[in-house]
Enzyme design. Structure first.
Site, short mmCIF file in Angstrom:
data_model
loop_
_atom_site.label_atom_id
_atom_site.label_comp_id
_atom_site.label_asym_id
_atom_site.label_seq_id
_atom_site.Cartn_x
_atom_site.Cartn_y
_atom_site.Cartn_z
N HIS A 1 -19.22 -47.90 -29.76
CA HIS A 1 -19.87 -47.02 -28.78
C HIS A 1 -19.72 -45.55 -29.19
O HIS A 1 -19.79 -44.66 -28.35
CB HIS A 1 -19.26 -47.15 -27.36
CG HIS A 1 -19.51 -48.45 -26.66
ND1 HIS A 1 -18.58 -49.00 -25.80
CD2 HIS A 1 -20.57 -49.28 -26.69
CE1 HIS A 1 -19.07 -50.14 -25.32
NE2 HIS A 1 -20.27 -50.34 -25.84
N ASP B 1 -22.46 -59.26 -14.11
CA ASP B 1 -23.20 -58.09 -13.66
C ASP B 1 -22.42 -57.41 -12.53
O ASP B 1 -22.09 -58.03 -11.52
CB ASP B 1 -24.59 -58.52 -13.16
CG ASP B 1 -25.49 -57.32 -12.89
OD1 ASP B 1 -25.11 -56.48 -12.05
OD2 ASP B 1 -26.54 -57.23 -13.53
N ASN C 1 -32.73 -51.02 -32.19
CA ASN C 1 -31.40 -51.58 -31.94
C ASN C 1 -31.57 -53.10 -31.98
O ASN C 1 -32.04 -53.70 -31.02
CB ASN C 1 -30.92 -51.10 -30.57
CG ASN C 1 -29.53 -51.60 -30.23
OD1 ASN C 1 -28.96 -52.42 -30.96
ND2 ASN C 1 -28.97 -51.11 -29.13
N ARG D 1 -16.21 -60.00 -21.89
CA ARG D 1 -15.12 -59.94 -22.88
C ARG D 1 -13.79 -59.63 -22.20
O ARG D 1 -13.74 -58.83 -21.27
CB ARG D 1 -15.39 -58.85 -23.92
CG ARG D 1 -16.47 -59.22 -24.90
CD ARG D 1 -16.76 -58.06 -25.84
NE ARG D 1 -18.16 -57.67 -25.74
CZ ARG D 1 -18.65 -56.49 -26.13
NH1 ARG D 1 -17.86 -55.58 -26.65
NH2 ARG D 1 -19.93 -56.22 -26.00
N ARG E 1 -29.63 -48.41 -35.11
CA ARG E 1 -28.25 -48.51 -34.63
C ARG E 1 -27.57 -49.61 -35.46
O ARG E 1 -28.01 -50.75 -35.47
CB ARG E 1 -28.22 -48.90 -33.16
CG ARG E 1 -26.81 -49.11 -32.68
CD ARG E 1 -26.76 -49.54 -31.25
NE ARG E 1 -25.37 -49.65 -30.81
CZ ARG E 1 -24.91 -50.66 -30.10
NH1 ARG E 1 -25.70 -51.66 -29.73
NH2 ARG E 1 -23.64 -50.69 -29.75
N GLU F 1 -22.32 -44.81 -14.40
CA GLU F 1 -23.33 -43.91 -13.85
C GLU F 1 -23.75 -44.29 -12.43
O GLU F 1 -24.27 -43.46 -11.69
CB GLU F 1 -24.59 -43.91 -14.75
CG GLU F 1 -24.38 -43.22 -16.08
CD GLU F 1 -25.46 -43.54 -17.10
OE1 GLU F 1 -26.60 -43.81 -16.71
OE2 GLU F 1 -25.13 -43.53 -18.31
N GLU G 1 -28.02 -43.12 -25.94
CA GLU G 1 -27.75 -43.44 -27.34
C GLU G 1 -29.01 -43.35 -28.19
O GLU G 1 -28.94 -42.94 -29.35
CB GLU G 1 -27.15 -44.86 -27.42
CG GLU G 1 -25.73 -44.88 -26.90
CD GLU G 1 -25.20 -46.30 -26.63
OE1 GLU G 1 -25.61 -46.87 -25.60
OE2 GLU G 1 -24.43 -46.82 -27.43
P1 ADP Z 1 -25.25 -52.22 -22.06
O1 ADP Z 1 -23.82 -52.27 -22.45
O2 ADP Z 1 -25.95 -53.54 -22.14
O3 ADP Z 1 -26.03 -51.05 -22.63
P2 ADP Z 1 -25.50 -50.82 -19.51
O4 ADP Z 1 -24.89 -49.54 -19.89
O5 ADP Z 1 -26.95 -50.87 -19.19
O6 ADP Z 1 -25.15 -51.98 -20.51
O7 ADP Z 1 -24.70 -51.36 -18.24
C1 ADP Z 1 -24.94 -52.61 -17.68
C2 ADP Z 1 -24.02 -52.78 -16.49
O8 ADP Z 1 -24.30 -51.75 -15.53
C3 ADP Z 1 -24.18 -54.11 -15.78
O9 ADP Z 1 -22.91 -54.66 -15.50
C4 ADP Z 1 -24.85 -53.71 -14.49
O10 ADP Z 1 -24.47 -54.54 -13.43
C5 ADP Z 1 -24.30 -52.33 -14.26
N1 ADP Z 1 -25.14 -51.62 -13.32
C6 ADP Z 1 -26.43 -51.27 -13.45
N2 ADP Z 1 -26.88 -50.69 -12.31
C7 ADP Z 1 -25.86 -50.71 -11.43
C8 ADP Z 1 -25.68 -50.27 -10.08
N3 ADP Z 1 -26.67 -49.70 -9.41
N4 ADP Z 1 -24.48 -50.45 -9.51
C9 ADP Z 1 -23.47 -51.03 -10.19
N5 ADP Z 1 -23.57 -51.46 -11.45
C10 ADP Z 1 -24.74 -51.30 -12.07
#
Ligand code: ADP
Length: 388
Positions: free
Chosen positions: A173, A275, A22, A234, A84, A326, A377
């Site tokens: 996605h 985040d 990726n 975004r 990807r 998740e 993915e």
């Molecule tokens: P990407 O789009 O980069 O693949 P991910 O699916 O890994 O992203 O998601 C990243 C997001 O998930 C971030 O905003 C991160 O803060 C959030 N995240 C990861 N762990 C937790 C958690 N335990 N609680 C809340 N949010 C989380």
């Protein structure tokens, strides 16, 4: 070992695996995975490409191969490399073996995805060069949405202009939405043809889709991954007039507007943090900007859920996936609060923290199954690459 690379090796047998790549503009994520079992031999990411001692994707992939060699991983017997690719335009809808013509077409589609496709092209070129003779397969983020119904795919703009420049809603996605929607049917023990569902992919990027009988009938992202839900950085949906106004009345150039909407908006634009964990922390500490950012995020999400419920008519499942979906129980509860009359209930006892396997968070007798299904993915790409 360069400090650009972070990797994790769980075993050394590469035979029968697929290398999933990726390539982002400044990063290269990789995973060596068995398509049948899902066992991951090694996975990792090379970051800050172009900024440090890793000048480009070629150097990055060489670094990855050095890493494999150091871990005793021999790439003999590799089944395929699965790439990807973000934008498949109107040209590609299913995983495609890459030859010169396919590569040229992916490059041509860069005008639709200037931030993504050029990096994907570079990753493909390097992998073809370093692994000659291994099947290289492109798996498109837009693929699952290729046959969106025309009413959902069409922008209400001048039809000739739209046709000439291929302006339509493509969706992104797709690999995740397809993988998760299939998992949902499996989990419910029903043929996918019988399941009407909404999938909420909430990560850094975020998108929603409505899936009827395994086929996507709507999705929140459009020509680019900017449309739709509020995301980490975004904006998601805005009045397109805002773009004109930023240019005409405020004097921002197109690159500044691009930067504003793609990198300085969303949660980050509203409260300074993209985040979700940080936003949660700020809310708990009583930060008003973070609370507003969260409220806007939830409001947008609920709007899409409502729209897709109506589009689908009968709804069997709503599923949360990706980093936020998740992990964050609060967003799952808030997104679906007050929908009991539609058969949608989240049980607080079941809606606990992180879900690592498909999990039901609605009461067993609720009309709509509310689920948390971890996305994967890389595995979906590996399976597609092995199968094509
Ligand atoms: P990407 O789009 O980069 O693949 P991910 O699916 O890994 O992203 O998601 C990243 C997001 O998930 C971030 O905003 C991160 O803060 C959030 N995240 C990861 N762990 C937790 C958690 N335990 N609680 C809340 N949010 C989380």
């Amino acid at each position: 070992m360069s400090d650009n690379i972070a990797s994790r090796a769980d075993g050394a047998a590469a035979s029968g695996t697929v290398l999933v790549l990726n390539s982002g503009s400044s990063s290269l994520k990789y995973q060596l995975v068995h398509p049948d079992t899902g066992n991951v031999v090694v996975s990792g990411i090379v970051e800050r490409i172009g900024e440090t001692d890793v000048p480009d994707h070629r150097a990055a992939l060489r670094l990855v191969f050095d890493e494999f060699a150091a871990a005793g991983i021999d790439l003999t017997g590799l089944v395929a490399v699965g790439h990807r690719v973000v934008h498949g335009g109107r040209s590609f809808h299913s995983p495609t073996v890459i030859d010169d013509a396919v590569l040229a077409e992916i490059r041509r589609l860069s005008s639709l995805a200037p931030l993504h496709n050029p990096a994907n092209v570079e990753g493909i070129e390097v992998a073809r060069e370093l692994l000659p003779g291994v099947k290289q397969v492109a798996v498109f983020d837009t693929g699952f949405f290729y046959d969106l119904p025309a009413a959902a795919a069409t922008y209400a703009i001048d039809a000739e202009v739209a046709e000439k420049y291929a302006l339509r809603r493509y969706g992104f996605h797709g690999t995740s939405h397809q993988y998760v929607s299939r998992k949902v049917a499996e989990f419910l023990g029903r043929p996918i043809a019988d399941v009407n569902q909404i999938v909420l992919h909430l990560g850094n990027g975020a998108s929603a889709s409505a899936v009827r009988g395994g086929r996507a009938v709507d999705t929140s992202m459009g020509l680019t991954p900017l449309e739709g839900l509020v995301m980490g950085t975004r904006s998601g949906d805005i009045d397109p007039g805002l773009v004109l106004h930023l240019n005409r009345a405020i004097g921002l150039g197109v690159d500044e507007i691009d930067d504003l909407l793609n990198r300085r908006s969303g949660l980050k634009g509203l409260c300074g943090e993209n985040d979700f964990r940080a936003v949660r922390g700020m809310i708990e500490a009583g930060d008003e900007a973070a609370q507003l950012a969260y409220d806007v995020y939830v409001h947008r999400l609920r709007r899409y859920i409502g729209a897709y419920m109506v589009e689908l008519g009968r709804l069997d499942a709503i599923t949360f996936t990706a980093g936020v979906g998740e992990n964050d129980r609060g967003i799952r509860a808030d997104a679906l609060a007050g929908m009991e009359r539609y058969g949608i209930v989240v049980d607080p006892e079941l809606n606990t923290g992180r879900a690592v396997v498909p999990t039901r968070i609605s009461p067993a007798d609720a009309e709509v199954a509310v689920l948390v299904v971890p996305t994967n993915e890389e595995l979906a790409i590996a399976r597609a690459a092995a199968a094509v």
